[in-house]
Write a protein that holds these residues in place. Structure first.
Motif, PDB file in Angstrom:
ATOM      1  N   TYR A  95       0.837  -1.202   0.000  1.00 29.43           N
ATOM      2  CA  TYR A  95       0.000   0.000   0.000  1.00 29.43           C
ATOM      3  C   TYR A  95       0.873   1.253   0.000  1.00 29.43           C
ATOM      4  O   TYR A  95       2.042   1.202   0.395  1.00 29.43           O
ATOM      5  N   PRO A  96       0.299   2.384  -0.410  1.00 28.64           N
ATOM      6  CA  PRO A  96       1.087   3.631  -0.449  1.00 28.64           C
ATOM      7  C   PRO A  96       1.654   4.042   0.902  1.00 28.64           C
ATOM      8  O   PRO A  96       2.667   4.742   0.956  1.00 28.64           O
ATOM      9  N   ASN A  97       1.020   3.628   2.000  1.00 27.97           N
ATOM     10  CA  ASN A  97       1.549   3.984   3.328  1.00 27.97           C
ATOM     11  C   ASN A  97       2.620   3.013   3.808  1.00 27.97           C
ATOM     12  O   ASN A  97       3.034   3.053   4.959  1.00 27.97           O
ATOM     13  N   GLY A  98       3.069   2.116   2.915  1.00 23.71           N
ATOM     14  CA  GLY A  98       4.132   1.171   3.247  1.00 23.71           C
ATOM     15  C   GLY A  98       3.646  -0.149   3.806  1.00 23.71           C
ATOM     16  O   GLY A  98       4.427  -1.103   3.927  1.00 23.71           O
ATOM     17  N   SER A  99       2.378  -0.246   4.173  1.00 27.25           N
ATOM     18  CA  SER A  99       1.853  -1.474   4.774  1.00 27.25           C
ATOM     19  C   SER A  99       1.840  -2.611   3.753  1.00 27.25           C
ATOM     20  O   SER A  99       1.747  -2.393   2.545  1.00 27.25           O
ATOM     21  N   LEU A 100       1.917  -3.830   4.263  1.00 23.86           N
ATOM     22  CA  LEU A 100       1.977  -5.022   3.415  1.00 23.86           C
ATOM     23  C   LEU A 100       0.861  -5.983   3.816  1.00 23.86           C
ATOM     24  O   LEU A 100       0.760  -6.386   4.974  1.00 23.86           O
ATOM     25  N   LEU A 101       0.018  -6.350   2.852  1.00 22.44           N
ATOM     26  CA  LEU A 101      -1.084  -7.281   3.087  1.00 22.44           C
ATOM     27  C   LEU A 101      -0.706  -8.666   2.585  1.00 22.44           C
ATOM     28  O   LEU A 101      -0.248  -8.828   1.458  1.00 22.44           O
ATOM     29  N   PHE A 102      -0.910  -9.668   3.451  1.00 25.03           N
ATOM     30  CA  PHE A 102      -0.756 -11.063   3.071  1.00 25.03           C
ATOM     31  C   PHE A 102      -2.153 -11.672   2.913  1.00 25.03           C
ATOM     32  O   PHE A 102      -2.961 -11.598   3.823  1.00 25.03           O
ATOM     33  N   GLN A 103      -2.402 -12.276   1.771  1.00 25.36           N
ATOM     34  CA  GLN A 103      -3.689 -12.899   1.522  1.00 25.36           C
ATOM     35  C   GLN A 103      -3.580 -14.411   1.704  1.00 25.36           C
ATOM     36  O   GLN A 103      -2.608 -15.028   1.282  1.00 25.36           O
ATOM     37  N   LYS A 104      -4.588 -14.991   2.359  1.00 27.59           N
ATOM     38  CA  LYS A 104      -4.675 -16.436   2.571  1.00 27.59           C
ATOM     39  C   LYS A 104      -3.371 -16.985   3.159  1.00 27.59           C
ATOM     40  O   LYS A 104      -2.684 -17.803   2.556  1.00 27.59           O
ATOM     41  N   VAL A 105      -3.071 -16.532   4.355  1.00 31.57           N
ATOM     42  CA  VAL A 105      -1.803 -16.894   4.996  1.00 31.57           C
ATOM     43  C   VAL A 105      -1.767 -18.383   5.354  1.00 31.57           C
ATOM     44  O   VAL A 105      -2.808 -19.039   5.519  1.00 31.57           O
ATOM     45  N   THR A 106      -0.565 -18.912   5.458  1.00 28.65           N
ATOM     46  CA  THR A 106      -0.321 -20.275   5.914  1.00 28.65           C
ATOM     47  C   THR A 106       0.640 -20.207   7.096  1.00 28.65           C
ATOM     48  O   THR A 106       1.247 -19.156   7.368  1.00 28.65           O
ATOM     49  N   GLN A 107       0.821 -21.333   7.776  1.00 33.24           N
ATOM     50  CA  GLN A 107       1.746 -21.363   8.906  1.00 33.24           C
ATOM     51  C   GLN A 107       3.181 -21.090   8.463  1.00 33.24           C
ATOM     52  O   GLN A 107       4.000 -20.626   9.259  1.00 33.24           O
ATOM     53  N   GLU A 108       3.483 -21.364   7.202  1.00 36.78           N
ATOM     54  CA  GLU A 108       4.830 -21.083   6.685  1.00 36.78           C
ATOM     55  C   GLU A 108       5.109 -19.584   6.629  1.00 36.78           C
ATOM     56  O   GLU A 108       6.268 -19.165   6.520  1.00 36.78           O
ATOM     57  N   ASP A 109       4.065 -18.762   6.690  1.00 37.62           N
ATOM     58  CA  ASP A 109       4.256 -17.311   6.681  1.00 37.62           C
ATOM     59  C   ASP A 109       4.661 -16.771   8.049  1.00 37.62           C
ATOM     60  O   ASP A 109       5.045 -15.599   8.166  1.00 37.62           O
ATOM     61  N   THR A 110       4.568 -17.587   9.090  1.00 42.52           N
ATOM     62  CA  THR A 110       4.952 -17.146  10.437  1.00 42.52           C
ATOM     63  C   THR A 110       6.415 -16.717  10.451  1.00 42.52           C
ATOM     64  O   THR A 110       7.276 -17.364   9.871  1.00 42.52           O
ATOM     65  N   GLY A 111       6.672 -15.598  11.120  1.00 44.24           N
ATOM     66  CA  GLY A 111       8.056 -15.146  11.239  1.00 44.24           C
ATOM     67  C   GLY A 111       8.169 -13.635  11.214  1.00 44.24           C
ATOM     68  O   GLY A 111       7.172 -12.900  11.236  1.00 44.24           O
TER      69      GLY A 111
END
Length: 236
Positions: free
Chosen positions: A102-118
């Protein structure tokens, strides 16, 4: 004096301790300077949901910003880069197509999995080539499944038999709590819980122990109870 209720046993959940440390660090730093900080929304997420790494105190006069997997800036771990004067996002080696910047620097993760943990690191660079870095964390959990109860015996004799109830589950990192007639179980001196609350032992059994029992498993994103199991207690 009321007997104590059966406390839920909480499994090892490393994210909570790490988040506390990050939160305390963030709180102290924001008291001194408007430091770049990253917040996970929600703090704990279930697999399949969307999670936002929300950026606070994004500096002005930006030239570019980029996201990286891990707790440091590593080009091999780059997810994506956005150069302000260019309309397109530049994908990095770890870009999966589920991320949105997003323009404000934020990052969206869609349909997360446990592998995204960290940990995830945001690097921002202004037009004077000054760089600032902020790190956030995702904690992703698999929703727990319904447990079941296994009983050593469900038809027993008062003051003679011992009953062992076992809460069966394949989930890990969970809390377990016992219920009697849909209320939190009040332990008596004849009742004993195992260290991890998986088993409830009643020795000896009495008529007041007759009735419906359930166990509940939970983690930071959901909880679910077993079906009832009914103990029938007869007089000798």
């Amino acid at each position: 004096m009321e007997p104590p209720s059966a406390p839920p046993h909480r499994g090892h959940i490393p994210c909570q301790g790490l988040l506390l440390a990050v939160s305390l660090s963030t709180f102290w730093n924001t008291l001194t300077t408007a430091q770049l900080t990253i917040e996970s929304v929600p703090t704990n997420a279930a697999e399949g949901n969307d999670v936002l790494l929300l950026v606070h105190n994004l500096p002005g006069n930006l030239a570019a910003y980029g996201w990286y997997k891990g707790d440091r800036v590593d080009p091999d771990q780059q997810i994506a880069l956005h150069v302000i004067e260019q309309p397109e996002i530049i994908p990095g080696p770890l870009y999966s197509g589920r991320e949105r910047m997003y323009p404000n620097g934020s990052l969206l993760f869609q349909k997360v999995t446990q592998e995204d943990t960290g940990y995830y690191t945001l690097q921002v660079i202004n037009k004077n080539f000054h760089s600032e870095v902020g790190t956030g964390q995702l904690c992703i959990y698999k929703p727990v499944a319904q447990p079941s109860i296994q009983a050593s015996n469900i038809t027993v004799t008062e003051q003679k038999d011992v009953v062992v109830l076992t809460c069966l589950t394949n989930d890990t990192g969970i809390s377990i709590q016992w219920f009697f007639y849909n209320q939190s179980l009040r332990l008596t001196e004849r009742m004993k819980l195992s260290h991890e609350n998986h088993t409830l032992t009643i020795d000896p059994i009495t008529r007041e122990d007759a009735g419906d029992y359930q166990c509940e498993v939970s983690n930071p994103v959901n909880s679910i109870k077993s079906d009832f199991i009914t103990l029938a207690v007869s007089c000798e």
